[in-house]
Write an enzyme that holds these catalytic residues in place. Structure first.
Site, PDB file in Angstrom:
ATOM      1  N   HIS A 118       2.062  -0.568 -10.549  1.00 55.41           N
ATOM      2  CA  HIS A 118       1.249  -1.383 -10.038  1.00 55.41           C
ATOM      3  C   HIS A 118       0.488  -1.207 -10.590  1.00 55.41           C
ATOM      4  O   HIS A 118      -0.887  -2.147 -10.039  1.00 55.41           O
ATOM      5  CB  HIS A 118       1.512  -2.282  -8.695  1.00 55.41           C
ATOM      6  CG  HIS A 118       2.516  -2.397  -8.378  1.00 55.41           C
ATOM      7  ND1 HIS A 118       2.983  -2.970  -6.913  1.00 55.41           N
ATOM      8  CD2 HIS A 118       4.015  -2.933  -9.416  1.00 55.41           C
ATOM      9  CE1 HIS A 118       4.174  -4.088  -7.335  1.00 55.41           C
ATOM     10  NE2 HIS A 118       4.689  -3.384  -8.251  1.00 55.41           N
ATOM     11  N   CYS A 126     -10.254  -3.591 -21.802  1.00 53.56           N
ATOM     12  CA  CYS A 126     -10.954  -5.057 -22.411  1.00 53.56           C
ATOM     13  C   CYS A 126      -9.206  -5.452 -22.541  1.00 53.56           C
ATOM     14  O   CYS A 126      -8.606  -4.244 -22.994  1.00 53.56           O
ATOM     15  CB  CYS A 126     -11.567  -4.096 -23.160  1.00 53.56           C
ATOM     16  SG  CYS A 126     -11.406  -5.689 -24.343  1.00 53.56           S
ATOM     17  N   CYS A 129      -9.039  -4.798 -26.546  1.00 48.95           N
ATOM     18  CA  CYS A 129      -9.369  -3.646 -27.220  1.00 48.95           C
ATOM     19  C   CYS A 129      -8.780  -2.856 -26.353  1.00 48.95           C
ATOM     20  O   CYS A 129      -8.950  -1.246 -26.612  1.00 48.95           O
ATOM     21  CB  CYS A 129     -10.331  -3.388 -28.042  1.00 48.95           C
ATOM     22  SG  CYS A 129     -11.883  -2.439 -26.468  1.00 48.95           S
ATOM     23  N   CYS A 148     -16.220  -5.771 -22.868  1.00 51.32           N
ATOM     24  CA  CYS A 148     -16.393  -4.521 -23.005  1.00 51.32           C
ATOM     25  C   CYS A 148     -17.608  -4.479 -23.901  1.00 51.32           C
ATOM     26  O   CYS A 148     -18.110  -5.195 -24.895  1.00 51.32           O
ATOM     27  CB  CYS A 148     -14.747  -4.832 -24.117  1.00 51.32           C
ATOM     28  SG  CYS A 148     -14.218  -3.371 -25.523  1.00 51.32           S
ATOM     29  N   GLY A 188       6.940   3.096   4.014  1.00 51.81           N
ATOM     30  CA  GLY A 188       5.785   1.898   4.102  1.00 51.81           C
ATOM     31  C   GLY A 188       6.114   0.317   2.911  1.00 51.81           C
ATOM     32  O   GLY A 188       4.962   0.420   2.645  1.00 51.81           O
ATOM     33  N   THR A 189       7.212   0.697   2.704  1.00 52.38           N
ATOM     34  CA  THR A 189       7.616  -0.578   1.921  1.00 52.38           C
ATOM     35  C   THR A 189       7.738  -1.984   2.396  1.00 52.38           C
ATOM     36  O   THR A 189       9.660  -1.191   2.723  1.00 52.38           O
ATOM     37  CB  THR A 189       7.376  -0.639   0.209  1.00 52.38           C
ATOM     38  OG1 THR A 189       7.702  -1.500  -0.665  1.00 52.38           O
ATOM     39  CG2 THR A 189       9.044   0.547   0.289  1.00 52.38           C
ATOM     40  N   SER A 190       8.241  -3.468   2.196  1.00 53.36           N
ATOM     41  CA  SER A 190       8.356  -4.214   2.559  1.00 53.36           C
ATOM     42  C   SER A 190      10.332  -4.063   1.827  1.00 53.36           C
ATOM     43  O   SER A 190      10.814  -5.186   1.646  1.00 53.36           O
ATOM     44  CB  SER A 190       8.012  -5.418   2.713  1.00 53.36           C
ATOM     45  OG  SER A 190       7.595  -5.682   1.403  1.00 53.36           O
ATOM     46  N   PRO A 215       7.855   1.063  10.913  1.00 51.13           N
ATOM     47  CA  PRO A 215       8.029   1.059  11.679  1.00 51.13           C
ATOM     48  C   PRO A 215       8.927   0.251  12.028  1.00 51.13           C
ATOM     49  O   PRO A 215       9.723  -0.526  12.915  1.00 51.13           O
ATOM     50  CB  PRO A 215       6.750   0.390  12.479  1.00 51.13           C
ATOM     51  CG  PRO A 215       5.345   1.482  11.582  1.00 51.13           C
ATOM     52  CD  PRO A 215       6.293   1.348   9.670  1.00 51.13           C
ATOM     53  N   ALA A 232       4.488   6.087   9.258  1.00 52.50           N
ATOM     54  CA  ALA A 232       4.622   7.210   8.097  1.00 52.50           C
ATOM     55  C   ALA A 232       3.639   8.504   9.022  1.00 52.50           C
ATOM     56  O   ALA A 232       4.291   9.517   7.663  1.00 52.50           O
ATOM     57  CB  ALA A 232       4.269   6.949   6.821  1.00 52.50           C
TER      58      ALA A 232
HETATM   59  P1  OAD Z   1       4.026  -4.852   1.952  1.00 53.57           P
HETATM   60  O1  OAD Z   1       2.432  -5.167   2.933  1.00 53.57           O
HETATM   61  O2  OAD Z   1       4.712  -5.842   1.988  1.00 53.57           O
HETATM   62  O3  OAD Z   1       5.149  -3.939   3.569  1.00 53.57           O
HETATM   63  C1  OAD Z   1       4.248  -2.970   3.840  1.00 53.57           C
HETATM   64  C2  OAD Z   1       5.623  -2.908   5.189  1.00 53.57           C
HETATM   65  O4  OAD Z   1       4.564  -1.393   5.421  1.00 53.57           O
HETATM   66  C3  OAD Z   1       6.147  -3.055   5.722  1.00 53.57           C
HETATM   67  O5  OAD Z   1       7.307  -3.088   5.923  1.00 53.57           O
HETATM   68  C4  OAD Z   1       5.605  -2.606   7.348  1.00 53.57           C
HETATM   69  O6  OAD Z   1       6.333  -2.618   8.024  1.00 53.57           O
HETATM   70  C5  OAD Z   1       5.281  -1.340   6.708  1.00 53.57           C
HETATM   71  N1  OAD Z   1       4.408  -0.566   7.557  1.00 53.57           N
HETATM   72  C6  OAD Z   1       3.415  -0.531   8.477  1.00 53.57           C
HETATM   73  N2  OAD Z   1       2.812   0.252   8.634  1.00 53.57           N
HETATM   74  C7  OAD Z   1       3.153   1.423   8.111  1.00 53.57           C
HETATM   75  C8  OAD Z   1       3.280   3.306   8.697  1.00 53.57           C
HETATM   76  N3  OAD Z   1       1.985   3.017   9.326  1.00 53.57           N
HETATM   77  N4  OAD Z   1       3.915   3.457   8.393  1.00 53.57           N
HETATM   78  C9  OAD Z   1       5.325   3.095   7.640  1.00 53.57           C
HETATM   79  N5  OAD Z   1       5.602   1.815   7.695  1.00 53.57           N
HETATM   80  C10 OAD Z   1       4.472   1.193   7.926  1.00 53.57           C
HETATM   81  O7  OAD Z   1       3.181  -4.096   1.345  1.00 53.57           O
HETATM   82  P2  OAD Z   1       4.102  -3.619  -0.852  1.00 53.57           P
HETATM   83  O8  OAD Z   1       5.546  -3.086  -0.378  1.00 53.57           O
HETATM   84  O9  OAD Z   1       3.726  -2.443  -0.277  1.00 53.57           O
HETATM   85  O10 OAD Z   1       1.689  -5.720  -5.493  1.00 53.57           O
HETATM   86  O11 OAD Z   1       4.091  -4.853  -1.398  1.00 53.57           O
HETATM   87  C11 OAD Z   1       4.855  -4.264  -2.803  1.00 53.57           C
HETATM   88  C12 OAD Z   1       3.801  -5.121  -3.705  1.00 53.57           C
HETATM   89  O12 OAD Z   1       3.193  -6.077  -3.201  1.00 53.57           O
HETATM   90  C13 OAD Z   1       2.056  -3.892  -3.909  1.00 53.57           C
HETATM   91  O13 OAD Z   1       2.244  -3.237  -4.482  1.00 53.57           O
HETATM   92  C14 OAD Z   1       1.573  -5.575  -4.380  1.00 53.57           C
HETATM   93  C15 OAD Z   1       2.030  -7.049  -3.279  1.00 53.57           C
HETATM   94  O14 OAD Z   1       1.979  -7.886  -3.881  1.00 53.57           O
HETATM   95  C16 OAD Z   1       0.980  -6.087  -6.631  1.00 53.57           C
HETATM   96  O15 OAD Z   1      -0.292  -6.571  -6.231  1.00 53.57           O
HETATM   97  C17 OAD Z   1       1.433  -6.345  -7.942  1.00 53.57           C
END
Ligand code: OAD
Length: 251
Positions: A118, A126, A129, A148, A188-190, A215, A232
């Site tokens: 991302h 810019c 360019c 720019c 740490g991703t949803s 978590p 994490a």
């Molecule tokens: P999210 O906010 O959707 O998800 C964050 C995840 O991290 C959740 O599932 C939490 O339970 C988990 N979490 C919270 N604390 C944690 C910890 N200490 N250790 C491990 N996990 C933990 O964030 P992303 O999945 O990164 O994109 O979201 C994906 C994309 O959506 C982002 O890159 C961004 C957003 O819109 C853009 O801006 C293009």
């Protein structure tokens, strides 16, 4: 909590480990996530702040928001989770770190290469360019709507917005890593945002052992081999210790 023997066995025999991180890995550094209860998308409107339409209709507002986030990121440090991933890189023949984060905390923790799906918050470019600007080093340059220096085009943050393509080669490298690895960690991703969210399943279809560290449950929790319900910053250093013990017990 101990990691399962199956997981430690898969990890200790893996040639290639791939990791996908999201905002949760930086939560313990004090960076807000997007979709948690106090997440950014609860308070702010992504259509206004993270889309081309939003930028074109109010660039000053979008700039203000990104400058605000840069300020936050500049004031925090990588945590034990970032550091453990940087250390893990040395332990496998091949290690691919894929991140959706734009905060550069992996690099500051010592990870040598992260595939940034991302983009990042450090650079701007810019729109005409493609000249790159680092306003952190050139504060005087940052006016309300920066232009720019070469062609007067509108300068924008180097992040991927909703509705935009991900950097093609970076995404391709991430997909290849997901196909090639023997262990895939989703941390740490949803797992709500495609195409990044598809990577754990690509790994699974290609017979990798897939683990989620989070978590909270996510949409992929039921489809991975193992789920670690811990932050994490706790789980990853412990994983390094247990992997070390496991390897020693096997020699
Ligand atoms: P999210 O906010 O959707 O998800 C964050 C995840 O991290 C959740 O599932 C939490 O339970 C988990 N979490 C919270 N604390 C944690 C910890 N200490 N250790 C491990 N996990 C933990 O964030 P992303 O999945 O990164 O994109 O979201 C994906 C994309 O959506 C982002 O890159 C961004 C957003 O819109 C853009 O801006 C293009």
């Amino acid at each position: 909590m101990n990691f399962s023997e199956e997981f430690l066995q898969a990890l200790s025999s893996a040639r290639h480990v791939a990791v996908l991180t999201g905002a949760g890995i930086s939560a313990e550094s004090g960076v807000a996530t997007f979709r948690d209860q106090d997440g950014l998308w609860q308070k702010f409107n992504p259509a206004e702040l993270a889309s081309m339409e939003g930028f074109m209709s109010n660039p000053a507002l979008v700039w203000e928001w990104y400058q605000h986030r840069r300020g936050i990121i500049g004031g925090v440090e990588p945590n034990e989770g970032h550091k453990a991933l940087a250390a893990m890189e040395q332990q496998f023949e091949k290690f691919t770190l894929i991140t959706q984060n734009v905060d550069r905390l992996h690099q500051r923790a010592g990870s040598s290469a992260a595939l940034e799906l991302h983009g990042n918050l450090v650079e701007n470019y810019c729109m005409d360019c493609r000249a790159v600007y680092h306003f952190a080093d050139e504060k005087a340059e940052l006016r309300e709507n920066p232009r720019c220096r070469d062609c007067s085009g509108l300068v924008r943050p180097a992040v991927v917005w909703f509705g935009e393509m991900l950097p093609v080669e970076t995404l391709r490298a991430a997909q290849i890593a997901a196909q090639d690895c023997q262990v895939f960690l989703s941390i740490g991703t949803s797992a709500e945002v495609m195409p990044a969210a598809g990577l754990p399943m690509i790994a699974r279809e290609n017979f990798a052992y897939v683990v989620e560290i989070n978590p909270q449950p996510t949409v992929i929790s039921g489809r991975v081999h193992s789920v670690i319900r811990e932050p994490a910053g706790i789980a990853l250093p412990r994983l390094l210790r247990e992997l070390d013990q496991f390897r020693k017990s096997r020699v």
